[in-house]
Design an enzyme around this catalytic site. Structure first.
Site, PDB file in Angstrom:
ATOM      1  N   LYS A  54       0.833  -1.209  -0.019  1.00 45.63           N
ATOM      2  CA  LYS A  54       0.110  -0.075  -0.028  1.00 45.63           C
ATOM      3  C   LYS A  54       0.896   1.200  -0.051  1.00 45.63           C
ATOM      4  O   LYS A  54       0.485   2.189  -0.742  1.00 45.63           O
ATOM      5  CB  LYS A  54      -0.951  -0.008   1.407  1.00 45.63           C
ATOM      6  CG  LYS A  54      -1.916  -1.000   1.176  1.00 45.63           C
ATOM      7  CD  LYS A  54      -2.743  -1.301   2.369  1.00 45.63           C
ATOM      8  CE  LYS A  54      -3.760  -2.525   2.175  1.00 45.63           C
ATOM      9  NZ  LYS A  54      -4.696  -2.786   3.311  1.00 45.63           N
ATOM     10  N   GLN A  98      -4.866  -1.429   9.353  1.00 42.73           N
ATOM     11  CA  GLN A  98      -4.536  -2.712   8.822  1.00 42.73           C
ATOM     12  C   GLN A  98      -5.292  -3.953   9.779  1.00 42.73           C
ATOM     13  O   GLN A  98      -4.800  -3.822  11.046  1.00 42.73           O
ATOM     14  CB  GLN A  98      -3.168  -2.924   8.709  1.00 42.73           C
ATOM     15  CG  GLN A  98      -2.878  -4.238   7.857  1.00 42.73           C
ATOM     16  CD  GLN A  98      -3.411  -4.269   6.464  1.00 42.73           C
ATOM     17  OE1 GLN A  98      -3.270  -3.283   5.956  1.00 42.73           O
ATOM     18  NE2 GLN A  98      -3.719  -5.537   6.027  1.00 42.73           N
ATOM     19  N   ASP A 121     -11.162   2.828   3.868  1.00 42.11           N
ATOM     20  CA  ASP A 121     -11.398   1.231   3.793  1.00 42.11           C
ATOM     21  C   ASP A 121     -12.914   1.074   3.713  1.00 42.11           C
ATOM     22  O   ASP A 121     -13.281   0.025   3.571  1.00 42.11           O
ATOM     23  CB  ASP A 121     -11.035   0.581   4.994  1.00 42.11           C
ATOM     24  CG  ASP A 121      -9.647   0.023   4.590  1.00 42.11           C
ATOM     25  OD1 ASP A 121      -9.475  -0.317   3.348  1.00 42.11           O
ATOM     26  OD2 ASP A 121      -9.043  -0.617   5.507  1.00 42.11           O
TER      27      ASP A 121
HETATM   28  C1  BQF Z   1      -2.182  -9.928  -5.999  1.00 44.84           C
HETATM   29  C2  BQF Z   1      -6.109  -9.155   2.674  1.00 44.84           C
HETATM   30  C3  BQF Z   1      -7.055 -10.971   3.675  1.00 44.84           C
HETATM   31  C4  BQF Z   1      -6.941 -10.355   4.949  1.00 44.84           C
HETATM   32  C5  BQF Z   1      -6.565  -9.088   4.979  1.00 44.84           C
HETATM   33  C6  BQF Z   1      -2.072  -7.799  -4.910  1.00 44.84           C
HETATM   34  C7  BQF Z   1      -2.649  -7.669  -2.584  1.00 44.84           C
HETATM   35  C8  BQF Z   1      -2.955  -9.148  -2.537  1.00 44.84           C
HETATM   36  C9  BQF Z   1      -2.706  -9.999  -3.737  1.00 44.84           C
HETATM   37  C10 BQF Z   1      -2.974  -6.873  -1.233  1.00 44.84           C
HETATM   38  C11 BQF Z   1      -5.601  -8.202   1.410  1.00 44.84           C
HETATM   39  C12 BQF Z   1      -5.566  -8.909   0.064  1.00 44.84           C
HETATM   40  C13 BQF Z   1      -4.959  -6.956   1.788  1.00 44.84           C
HETATM   41  C14 BQF Z   1      -2.155  -9.215  -4.922  1.00 44.84           C
HETATM   42  C15 BQF Z   1      -4.457  -6.069   0.591  1.00 44.84           C
HETATM   43  C16 BQF Z   1      -5.355  -7.893  -0.944  1.00 44.84           C
HETATM   44  O1  BQF Z   1      -1.322  -9.756  -6.934  1.00 44.84           O
HETATM   45  O2  BQF Z   1      -3.077 -10.812  -6.205  1.00 44.84           O
HETATM   46  C17 BQF Z   1      -2.453  -7.003  -3.737  1.00 44.84           C
HETATM   47  O3  BQF Z   1      -1.966  -6.465  -0.861  1.00 44.84           O
HETATM   48  N1  BQF Z   1      -4.333  -7.119  -0.548  1.00 44.84           N
HETATM   49  C18 BQF Z   1      -4.859  -6.409   3.022  1.00 44.84           C
HETATM   50  O4  BQF Z   1      -4.501  -5.528   3.132  1.00 44.84           O
HETATM   51  O5  BQF Z   1      -5.593  -7.179   4.008  1.00 44.84           O
HETATM   52  C19 BQF Z   1      -5.784  -8.412   3.887  1.00 44.84           C
HETATM   53  C20 BQF Z   1      -6.469 -10.161   2.467  1.00 44.84           C
END
Ligand code: BQF
Length: 281
Positions: A54, A98, A121
């Site tokens: 991020k 987060q 968010d």
């Molecule tokens: C990709 C998330 C579960 C729980 C908390 C790109 C992300 C992931 C995959 C990413 C996620 C999932 C995020 C890919 C943020 C998505 O190339 O497939 C980016 O950074 N995510 C989060 O902040 O908290 C989570 C999933």
């Protein structure tokens, strides 16, 4: 039939170029640089990866990024104090805590402390409520990203049957509302749904967000359906979705891969929401 792959990474890159242009234009007109503050409590490795991602993405579109890394033992009160400082910081237009938070901290209390106008968010009760009743609000990033993918792919939703598997506040419930807003007929399934396959096989659009690797198999998919896989599961050092890709792609019309499907769009919509928050302030 073998499914067309929905390239979330490529669509994301296109949208981020447009966002970067708009950030520059906004700065030229107002002198304001949109700013995002991310708060990370503890040292969960997946969360650390997401936060780095991020931060990098925010800077890359020309916005200001601030990451607050706090020890796992941070008290709820100290966290609430930081949120309050950021609520009052004019450099910061978006605030993101987060998740998940350590067990001794109540997530809801913290999210409700974020100023609704900085809740990029879209998790605050005010934004969730506005979404429910069809008022303008910050949309949760993953559901928003899914809708942008479907729009980019020109997937018809009006009168179609959309089946959502998963009922979380972060994905399942809000994406169901957004699909409904686009005039789909929406069914929400979950862990207690009887004969899940009978439900999913009716889906013209199938959205899966359950957090279980390879949970939906090809035999549970209607031929030609659009399959959106929200799962990000680590299995033997690899990322896999909630949909068993190998069997699903032989049946579906279109399908999102993992990685490179919904994930990048989630980050892109965070950037879009941060720009919007700056424009609204
Ligand atoms: C990709 C998330 C579960 C729980 C908390 C790109 C992300 C992931 C995959 C990413 C996620 C999932 C995020 C890919 C943020 C998505 O190339 O497939 C980016 O950074 N995510 C989060 O902040 O908290 C989570 C999933």
């Amino acid at each position: 039939m073998t499914a067309a792959i929905i390239d979330g990474k490529a669509i994301s890159n296109l949208l981020r170029k447009e966002i970067a242009r708009e950030v520059e234009e906004f700065r030229a007109e107002t002198g304001i640089t949109p700013g995002l503050a991310v708060i990370l409590v503890g040292d969960d490795p997946a969360s650390q990866t997401y936060v780095r991602n991020k931060e990098r993405s925010t800077v890359k579109v020309g916005m200001y990024s601030e990451v607050h890394r706090l020890p796992a033992e941070t008290s709820q009160q100290d966290l609430l104090n930081l949120v309050n400082e950021l609520n009052n910081d004019p450099k910061i237009h978006g605030i993101l805590v987060q998740l998940p938070l350590p067990r001794h901290i109540d997530e809801n209390t913290v999210i409700e402390a974020i100023a609704p106008g900085k809740d990029v968010d879209g998790f605050h009760a005010v934004n969730a409520g506005r979404l429910l009743i069809g008022q303008e609000s910050f949309l949760p990033c993953t559901p928003y990203g899914i809708m942008e993918l479907l729009k980019h792919e020109q997937v018809e939703l009006k009168g179609k049957h959309a089946v959502v598997v998963g009922r979380s506040n972060i994905v399942g419930k809000p994406v169901a509302l957004l699909l409904l807003r686009e005039h789909a007929t929406v069914t929400i399934c979950h862990s207690r749904t009887a004969d899940l396959g009978a439900m999913t096989r009716q889906a013209d659009v199938l959205v899966v967000a359950v957090g279980k690797p390879n949970f939906i198999t090809g035999d549970m998919i209607k031929p030609g359906a659009v399959v959106i896989d929200v799962g990000i599961n680590r299995v033997d050092d690899q990322l896999v979705g909630d949909v068993e890709f190998a069997s699903a792609k032989e049946v579906a019309g279109k399908i999102t891969p993992v990685p490179g499907g919904v994930g990048p769009m989630t980050i892109t919509m965070l950037l879009k929401n941060t720009l919007l928050a700056a424009k609204r302030c």
